[in-house]
Design a protein around this motif. Structure first.
Motif: not given
Length: 555
Positions: A93-117
């Motif tokens: 279940s830990y890995h299931a939760l980690m997978g969900a967090a990364l899938r939604h980009g909570l670790h990297a969204t501001p760095w991985s997408r074009q700047d939206t402001g």
């Protein structure tokens, strides 16, 4: 007299109990969060957050949260043949939760997408929603998010690790970075003799030549708190010949051998049970310099600043979940002839909690917005410096007492764990962590002093409060006094009080712009004008409880 068996069985009928707070959309039910987003990022599309809210509110994710905390991480220092392994095993279940967090980009969204402001704001809202389901696993997620500004201090490492650190395909294996679909990072600053005084660190770093990643060193020493030891790499502090320096330390070296990082034990913590926190030793471990020798604190604090944002966001999310559970419970359970939520005293408590939760949400999202714009606006840069220690201090300080009051709304049911299903008890145990991690209250107060000693801080604070000028006399008095206090602040002994008052003033000004008049008025009357006692549930009789309660959680 012997009673019939059927009569005895009826004594075990269950009634007047609430249903679990599951299978709800945590985002669409949260009007304060939606309004905070409309204020700070009016063009932000909300469909992704609504999808995340539905997933995090599902019974499936709540079950994963329970199991990940019930079946805690286990350290395996050696295999059965005696070979050193230094691995931590987690429940699926830990890995299931980690997978969900990364899938939604909570670790990297501001760095991985074009700047939206508004990338930091969007990610902040998602982080809060995920926290409502399970906060513990977000430790490595938060550190991975925060690492980018600091890690760019070594361009060669960043070039090789950037793709993995921004990938959304979680990969829990201990393997060479180039062989993994995604990477996570942690950090290690604290040592047993120094705590927050990282300049007292004794870990030694000896130069070991240069290679494709730059200046290489050998580290020998220990770390007293080393969070998420199964991350792929860490930023650590050690004493180099030129002074305290920041280093990049991978678990697996470029030649595909395991680095000499020895996990001594896992911490037995009050809460945060799904996350592994450890003590480690470096035995001639290999690391690469990030930034200049002697500039380690400044380098790694770029990471610490962003994790402090997450402390405020995390506490705000926990407040929201505790409030939602309390409202859900009191709407279903009856006592003394009425639903609990209809009892005058309970209505006061719940409305007061709703005010606190909404104010915490407004301040936390405002801070995230400052991170979105600080490179383009001097005002936002000042707000990022000022509000980071303020929000971390005040929101996190309010968390524990908030959780206790919300727990009382459930009575004994709130205090019971019962196989890990006691979500309110888990929230209560989690609350102190965000206040302690990344610098406890006194450290935040000292950081605030450093921020206000800049010449532009008082004027920027006045500008921040200006939109609410004339809206409430108590806010006007505080807003007029604060810039003078900021300019005159010379003693550490007053720093906590200043942090509190800046937080309350900014929260009030934000609520004026994002919340109904009843919410703003009740907040100012209670928190600023003194129409309030010393505990939750002491709002004045003139408060519009109906508006506050319906807004907090629509029926």
């Amino acid at each position: 007299m012997t009673l019939p068996t059927a009569t005895l069985a009826r004594t075990h009928d269950v009634f007047n109990q609430s249903t679990p707070w599951v299978d709800v959309n945590l985002f669409t039910a949260n009007r304060p969060l939606q309004d905070a987003l409309r204020l700070q990022a009016p063009a932000l599309p909300l469909a992704g957050l609504a999808a995340l809210g539905a997933e995090m509110g599902s019974a499936e994710m709540q079950t994963h949260a329970r199991l990940a905390n019930t079946h805690q991480p286990q350290l395996r220092t050696h295999d059965r043949f005696g070979h050193r392994t230094d691995v931590v095993e987690f429940h699926p279940s830990y890995h299931a939760l980690m997978g969900a967090a990364l899938r939604h980009g909570l670790h990297a969204t501001p760095w991985s997408r074009q700047d939206t402001g508004h990338a930091h704001v969007e990610r902040a809202a998602g982080f809060m929603l995920f926290t409502e389901a399970e906060p513990s696993i977000l430790c490595p997620v938060s550190m991975s998010y925060a690492v980018t500004p600091a890690l760019r201090g070594n361009g060669a490492v960043w070039a090789d690790w950037n793709k993995g650190l921004t990938s959304t395909q979680y990969d829990p294996r201990l393997a060479l970075f180039s062989q993994k679909s995604a990477l996570t990072m942690g950090m290690g600053m604290t040592e047993k003799q120094g705590g927050s005084d990282v300049r007292a660190n004794t870990t030694q770093a000896l130069p070991d030549g240069d290679d494709a990643w730059g200046a290489r060193y050998r580290l020998t020493g220990h770390k007293w708190f080393f969070s998420a030891p199964m991350c792929d790499a860490f930023l650590v502090l050690a004493q180099a010949p030129g002074g305290l320096t920041c280093f990049f330390l991978p678990r697996v070296l470029p030649d595909d051998t395991v680095n000499a990082l020895r996990i001594q034990r896992l911490k037995d913590k009050l809460g945060n049970h799904a996350n592994a926190s450890s003590e480690v030793e470096f035995i001639d471990a290999m690391a690469w310099r990030v930034g200049e020798e002697g500039r380690g604190v400044a380098q790694i604090l770029e990471m610490g600043t962003m994790t402090r944002l997450d402390c405020a966001l995390g506490t705000s999310g926990l407040m929201r979940q505790a409030l939602s559970i309390a409202l859900h419970h009191t709407r279903q359970r009856s006592a003394f002839g009425k639903k609990l939520i209809e009892q005058p005293l309970m209505r006061n408590v719940l409305a007061d909690l709703a005010l606190e939760s909404e104010a915490a949400t407004a301040l936390s999202i405002r801070l995230a917005s400052a991170f979105d714009h600080k490179d383009k606006s001097e005002h936002e840069a000042v707000m990022a410096r000022l509000l980071t220690p303020v929000a971390k201090f005040w929101v996190c300080k309010r968390g524990s007492v908030f959780a206790q009051e919300a727990m009382e709304c459930l009575g004994g049911n709130g205090y019971v764990e019962e196989g890990g299903e006691g979500v309110m008890a888990r929230i209560y145990r989690e609350m102190p962590l965000n206040s302690i991690w990344e610098g406890a209250g006194n450290i935040m107060a000292l950081d605030l002093l450093r921020a206000v000693r800049r010449a532009d801080t008082a004027a920027a604070l006045a500008d921040e409060l200006a939109p609410a000028r004339g809206a409430h006399p108590a806010l006007d008095r505080l807003a007029a006094a604060l810039p003078l206090r900021v300019d005159a602040m010379t003693t550490e002994a007053e720093a906590r009080r200043l942090a509190q008052d800046v937080a309350l003033a900014v929260q009030a000004a934000l609520l004026f712009r994002s919340a109904p008049a009843a919410v703003f008025g009740a907040f100012c009357d209670s928190r600023l004008a003194g129409d309030w006692g010393h505990s939750f549930g002491t709002l004045g009789a003139g408060v519009d409880f109906d508006t506050l309660l319906v807004r907090a959680l629509p029926a």
